[in-house]
Motif scaffolding. Structure first.
Motif, PDB file in Angstrom:
ATOM      1  N   PRO A 195       0.717  -1.346   0.047  1.00 31.96           N
ATOM      2  CA  PRO A 195      -0.114  -0.066   0.063  1.00 31.96           C
ATOM      3  C   PRO A 195       0.717   1.320  -0.084  1.00 31.96           C
ATOM      4  CG  PRO A 195      -0.847  -1.438   1.540  1.00 31.96           C
ATOM      5  CD  PRO A 195       0.592  -2.280   1.079  1.00 31.96           C
ATOM      6  N   ARG A 196       1.847   1.063   0.717  1.00 33.32           N
ATOM      7  CA  ARG A 196       2.837   2.289   0.590  1.00 33.32           C
ATOM      8  C   ARG A 196       4.299   2.354   0.194  1.00 33.32           C
ATOM      9  NH1 ARG A 196       1.708   4.936   6.759  1.00 33.32           N
ATOM     10  NH2 ARG A 196      -0.804   5.383   6.427  1.00 33.32           N
ATOM     11  N   SER A 197       4.413   1.432  -0.486  1.00 37.46           N
ATOM     12  CA  SER A 197       5.874   0.846  -1.261  1.00 37.46           C
ATOM     13  C   SER A 197       5.717   0.490  -2.773  1.00 37.46           C
ATOM     14  CB  SER A 197       6.650   0.000  -0.177  1.00 37.46           C
ATOM     15  OG  SER A 197       5.657  -1.393  -0.339  1.00 37.46           O
ATOM     16  N   LEU A 198       6.829   0.805  -3.421  1.00 36.32           N
ATOM     17  CA  LEU A 198       6.394   0.467  -4.805  1.00 36.32           C
ATOM     18  C   LEU A 198       7.358  -0.762  -5.101  1.00 36.32           C
ATOM     19  CD1 LEU A 198       7.223   3.832  -6.466  1.00 36.32           C
ATOM     20  CD2 LEU A 198       5.068   2.650  -6.537  1.00 36.32           C
ATOM     21  N   PRO A 199       7.233  -1.597  -6.007  1.00 37.42           N
ATOM     22  CA  PRO A 199       7.868  -2.985  -6.000  1.00 37.42           C
ATOM     23  C   PRO A 199       9.186  -2.848  -6.545  1.00 37.42           C
ATOM     24  CG  PRO A 199       6.232  -2.776  -7.952  1.00 37.42           C
ATOM     25  CD  PRO A 199       6.015  -1.639  -6.861  1.00 37.42           C
ATOM     26  N   ARG A 200      10.266  -3.454  -6.090  1.00 37.06           N
ATOM     27  CA  ARG A 200      11.550  -3.395  -6.457  1.00 37.06           C
ATOM     28  C   ARG A 200      12.025  -4.159  -7.492  1.00 37.06           C
ATOM     29  NH1 ARG A 200      14.628  -1.331  -2.046  1.00 37.06           N
ATOM     30  NH2 ARG A 200      13.109   0.042  -0.657  1.00 37.06           N
ATOM     31  N   ARG A 201      12.944  -4.014  -8.125  1.00 39.44           N
ATOM     32  CA  ARG A 201      13.537  -4.907  -9.222  1.00 39.44           C
ATOM     33  C   ARG A 201      13.820  -5.946  -8.485  1.00 39.44           C
ATOM     34  NH1 ARG A 201      18.245  -1.681 -12.318  1.00 39.44           N
ATOM     35  NH2 ARG A 201      19.109  -1.789 -10.260  1.00 39.44           N
ATOM     36  N   GLU A 202      13.801  -7.161  -9.425  1.00 36.44           N
ATOM     37  CA  GLU A 202      14.098  -8.631  -8.739  1.00 36.44           C
ATOM     38  C   GLU A 202      15.366  -8.760  -8.342  1.00 36.44           C
ATOM     39  OE1 GLU A 202      13.486 -12.703 -10.939  1.00 36.44           O
ATOM     40  OE2 GLU A 202      11.559 -11.840 -10.475  1.00 36.44           O
ATOM     41  N   GLY A 203      16.284  -7.983  -9.129  1.00 36.82           N
ATOM     42  CA  GLY A 203      17.745  -8.246  -8.627  1.00 36.82           C
ATOM     43  C   GLY A 203      17.866  -7.689  -7.118  1.00 36.82           C
ATOM     44  N   THR A 204      17.145  -6.639  -7.172  1.00 42.57           N
ATOM     45  CA  THR A 204      17.464  -5.914  -5.743  1.00 42.57           C
ATOM     46  C   THR A 204      16.672  -6.804  -4.467  1.00 42.57           C
ATOM     47  OG1 THR A 204      17.162  -3.773  -6.644  1.00 42.57           O
ATOM     48  CG2 THR A 204      16.697  -3.741  -4.265  1.00 42.57           C
ATOM     49  N   VAL A 205      15.645  -7.260  -4.890  1.00 38.37           N
ATOM     50  CA  VAL A 205      15.194  -8.446  -4.017  1.00 38.37           C
ATOM     51  C   VAL A 205      15.946  -9.592  -3.577  1.00 38.37           C
ATOM     52  CG1 VAL A 205      13.199  -9.864  -3.372  1.00 38.37           C
ATOM     53  CG2 VAL A 205      12.516  -7.844  -4.651  1.00 38.37           C
ATOM     54  N   TRP A 206      16.553 -10.031  -4.671  1.00 39.09           N
ATOM     55  CA  TRP A 206      17.584 -11.017  -4.369  1.00 39.09           C
ATOM     56  C   TRP A 206      18.641 -10.574  -3.586  1.00 39.09           C
ATOM     57  CZ3 TRP A 206      18.494 -12.909 -10.236  1.00 39.09           C
ATOM     58  CH2 TRP A 206      17.165 -13.735 -10.488  1.00 39.09           C
ATOM     59  N   LEU A 207      19.329  -9.568  -3.839  1.00 39.43           N
ATOM     60  CA  LEU A 207      20.371  -8.929  -3.129  1.00 39.43           C
ATOM     61  C   LEU A 207      20.089  -8.788  -1.553  1.00 39.43           C
ATOM     62  CD1 LEU A 207      21.964  -6.226  -5.279  1.00 39.43           C
ATOM     63  CD2 LEU A 207      22.854  -8.728  -4.540  1.00 39.43           C
ATOM     64  N   TYR A 208      18.774  -8.380  -1.216  1.00 32.72           N
ATOM     65  CA  TYR A 208      18.339  -8.035   0.069  1.00 32.72           C
ATOM     66  C   TYR A 208      18.141  -9.374   0.989  1.00 32.72           C
ATOM     67  CZ  TYR A 208      17.599  -2.883   0.162  1.00 32.72           C
ATOM     68  OH  TYR A 208      17.673  -1.498   0.416  1.00 32.72           O
ATOM     69  N   LEU A 209      17.279 -10.162   0.297  1.00 33.04           N
ATOM     70  CA  LEU A 209      17.374 -11.599   0.904  1.00 33.04           C
ATOM     71  C   LEU A 209      18.613 -12.521   1.279  1.00 33.04           C
ATOM     72  CD1 LEU A 209      15.395 -13.362   2.443  1.00 33.04           C
ATOM     73  CD2 LEU A 209      14.732 -14.294   0.173  1.00 33.04           C
ATOM     74  N   ASN A 210      19.649 -12.418   0.456  1.00 34.26           N
ATOM     75  CA  ASN A 210      20.732 -13.089   0.540  1.00 34.26           C
ATOM     76  C   ASN A 210      21.603 -12.205   1.538  1.00 34.26           C
ATOM     77  OD1 ASN A 210      20.344 -14.751  -1.561  1.00 34.26           O
ATOM     78  ND2 ASN A 210      20.992 -13.298  -3.397  1.00 34.26           N
ATOM     79  N   ARG A 211      21.423 -10.960   1.667  1.00 30.39           N
ATOM     80  CA  ARG A 211      22.282 -10.293   2.746  1.00 30.39           C
ATOM     81  C   ARG A 211      21.881 -10.620   4.207  1.00 30.39           C
ATOM     82  NH1 ARG A 211      22.361  -4.621  -0.742  1.00 30.39           N
ATOM     83  NH2 ARG A 211      24.020  -5.130  -2.099  1.00 30.39           N
ATOM     84  N   VAL A 212      20.457 -10.743   4.310  1.00 28.59           N
ATOM     85  CA  VAL A 212      19.938 -11.182   5.751  1.00 28.59           C
ATOM     86  C   VAL A 212      19.927 -12.313   6.078  1.00 28.59           C
ATOM     87  CG1 VAL A 212      18.435  -8.977   5.606  1.00 28.59           C
ATOM     88  CG2 VAL A 212      17.369 -11.225   4.974  1.00 28.59           C
TER      89      VAL A 212
END
Length: 461
Positions: A195-212
Motif C-alpha cells: 500500500p505504501r511501497s513500490l515494487p523493487r527490481r527482482e535483482g534488488t530483492v535477491w540482494l536484500y534476502l541474500n544479505r539478511v
C-alpha cells in the motif's frame, strides 16, 4: 506357359515376403509434377490454405473440468492432418513464420508440434505449459515457437512455477517457522509492492534476502520470531563484518525490521539509530594498454567487435547495448542514439557497424527482429539479446565491458578536465556519479601530472 513350367517355378520358391494391409509399396501410375526449388535445391512447399477459428456451433461438454491431458501417450498414427483446429494453427504458424523470418527447419518442427498437440482438440480445451513442455522437449521441438502460435489462438495457459517462487523457497530453507513466515512476507512486499511501497527490481530483492539470510540462519538456532531479536544480537552479528559487507547487511536488516515494526510484528526495532555511514569510494583507475590489447584480441566476431566499441568508445552499458534498435542508427548523418542521447559516429565505430550490418544481412536475411544485435536465438523472435550473451566475449578479461565503460568516462575527465557538468552532458551521468569521476580524475592528475591516459581502444586499434 504350361502346367509343368508353373509347377517348376513354384517349386523353386523357398520364401515369400508378407505385408500388412495398406503398407506395401505402390508404384505411381504417373510421375509427380515437378515442384519449384529454392536456391538450396529443396522443394518449396506451397503455403497452407487460409483458415479461421472453427465455428463453435456445437460441442460436447466435458464431464470433468481441468483434467490433465497426457500428450506423451498420443499415437502419431492417429493424428488428424486435416482437422479444422490444426488447419487454423498451421495458417497462423505460416503467417508468423513469414513475419518473423522462421527458417524451414523451424516451420517443419512447429507444424509437427501443432499436429501433436491439436489431435482431438475440441472447443473450450486449454493447453497448459506443464502438460506440453516435457513431451515437446522429448521430441526436440521448439517449445517457444509453438507456444507463440497457441497464444495467438488463445488456447494456451502458462501454469509453470515462476523462477522467483523456486528461488524464494530455497532461500527460506533452514529458517525457524516464525522467522520464515515474516521474512517471506517482507520479501513479497519488496517484490510485489504494498500500500505504501513500490515494487523493487527482482535483482534488488535477491540482494536484500541474500544479505539478511546469514543473520536469520544464526538467530533461527535460538529464536522462533523476529520479535525476540535484540539490539545486542544485531551488533554481535555485525562486529566481524567490515567495509561494504557490513554496510550491505545493515541496510538489508534495517529494511526488514523497519517493515516488521510498521506492520506490528515486533515491539521495538533493534536496528534503529544504527548509522550506516558514508560509503567511501576508491579512486577509479585507468586500464593499462596491455589489458585493452587483450580485450581487443578476444573480440573475434563482427558482433563482439561492435560491442567492444560501443562500451569503450561510447561508454554504453551492457543493457543499453542490448536494447539498441536499428532505427537508433543513422549512418547517413553519422549519428547513434544510445539511451535517448544522440552521439556522433566516429570512424572506428562506423566501420565496425557496417561490418556487423553486412554480416547480419548475410546470416539472417529474413529476420524480423528490429534490435541491432541479434543471435541464433533471437533472430527468429522479436526479443533482445541477453546481457549474458553480450558480455560473454569479455568475460574473464581484465578489461571487461564495464571496466572499458568506466575507463572511457575517466579518460574523458582527464583529457577534457575534471568538470562534472561536462561529464554529465556527454555521457548522461547523474550529478553524484559525475562528481565521482571528476574527483578520481583530479587525484590521478595530481599524482602523475606528466602522464597522459594511454589505455584506449583507439590506440590499441
Amino acid at each position: 506357359m504350361d502346367e509343368a513350367d508353373v509347377r517348376t517355378r513354384l517349386g523353386a520358391v523357398r520364401y515369400h515376403q508378407l505385408f500388412f494391409i495398406g503398407m506395401h509399396y505402390r508404384r505411381r501410375s504417373t510421375p509427380p509434377l515437378p515442384q519449384p526449388h529454392d536456391r538450396r535445391g529443396a522443394p518449396r512447399k506451397p503455403p497452407p490454405p487460409p483458415a479461421w477459428r472453427p465455428d463453435p456451433a456445437w460441442r460436447q461438454l466435458p464431464l470433468f473440468d481441468q483434467v490433465p491431458r497426457d500428450y506423451g501417450q498420443l499415437d502419431p498414427a492417429n493424428r488428424d492432418p486435416v482437422g479444422p483446429w490444426l488447419a487454423w494453427a498451421q495458417h497462423l504458424a505460416h503467417q508468423l513464420a513469414e513475419a518473423r523470418g522462421w527458417g524451414r527447419n523451424i516451420r517443419f518442427a512447429v507444424n509437427r508440434g501443432l499436429a501433436h498437440l491439436l489431435t482431438g482438440y475440441v472447443e473450450g480445451d486449454v493447453i497448459r505449459h506443464t502438460e506440453l513442455f516435457i513431451p515437446l522437449r522429448a521430441l526436440d521441438l521448439p517449445v517457444g515457437h509453438i507456444v507463440t502460435v497457441l497464444e495467438e489462438m488463445r488456447i494456451y495457459e502458462d501454469d509453470s512455477e515462476p523462477s522467483f517462487e523456486r528461488w524464494l523457497a530455497e532461500r527460506l530453507e533452514g529458517l525457524a517457522p516464525g522467522i520464515r513466515s515474516e521474512t517471506e512476507r517482507w520479501t513479497r512486499v519488496l517484490h510485489d509492492g504494498g500500500p505504501r511501497s513500490l515494487p523493487r527490481r527482482e535483482g534488488t530483492v535477491w540482494l536484500y534476502l541474500n544479505r539478511v539470510r546469514p543473520a536469520l540462519l544464526e538467530w533461527s538456532d535460538r529464536y522462533d520470531h523476529l520479535r525476540e531479536v535484540t539490539r545486542d544480537d544485531v551488533l554481535t552479528h555485525l562486529k566481524d563484518l567490515h567495509g561494504h559487507h557490513r554496510r550491505d547487511q545493515l541496510v538489508a536488516l534495517r529494511s526488514l525490521f523497519s517493515w516488521a515494526k510498521r506492520n506490528g510484528l515486533i515491539f521495538r526495532n533493534p536496528t534503529s539509530r544504527m548509522k550506516v555511514g558514508q560509503h567511501e569510494y576508491a579512486v577509479l583507475q585507468l586500464l593499462v594498454p596491455e589489458q585493452v590489447n587483450r580485450a581487443v584480441a578476444a573480440a573475434t566476431t563482427p558482433a563482439t567487435r561492435l560491442i567492444l566499441a560501443l562500451a569503450a568508445v561510447h561508454a554504453a552499458r551492457v543493457a543499453q547495448i542490448g536494447t539498441l534498435m536499428l532505427e537508433d542508427v543513422d549512418i547517413g548523418n553519422r549519428r547513434l542514439t544510445i539511451a535517448g542521447r544522440v552521439r556522433p559516429l566516429d570512424d572506428l565505430t562506423l566501420k565496425l557497424l557496417l561490418d556487423w550490418l553486412e554480416h547480419r544481412r548475410t546470416r539472417w536475411p529474413n529476420t524480423a527482429n528490429l534490435h541491432l544485435l541479434i543471435n541464433n536465438q533471437t533472430a527468429n523472435r522479436t526479443t533482445r539479446a541477453s546481457n549474458h550473451w553480450i558480455s560473454a566475449a569479455m568475460r574473464g578479461q581484465a578489461a571487461t565491458l564495464e571496466r572499458l565503460r568506466v575507463d572511457r568516462q575517466l579518460e574523458e575527465a582527464m583529457t577534457q578536465g575534471p568538470d562534472p557538468l561536462h561529464l554529465a552532458e556527454v555521457f548522461g551521468l547523474d550529478e553524484k556519479t559525475a562528481m565521482r569521476y571528476a574527483d578520481s580524475a583530479r587525484q590521478l592528475l595530481l599524482a602523475s601530472p606528466g602522464e597522459t591516459p594511454g589505455g584506449t581502444v583507439r590506440e590499441a586499434e
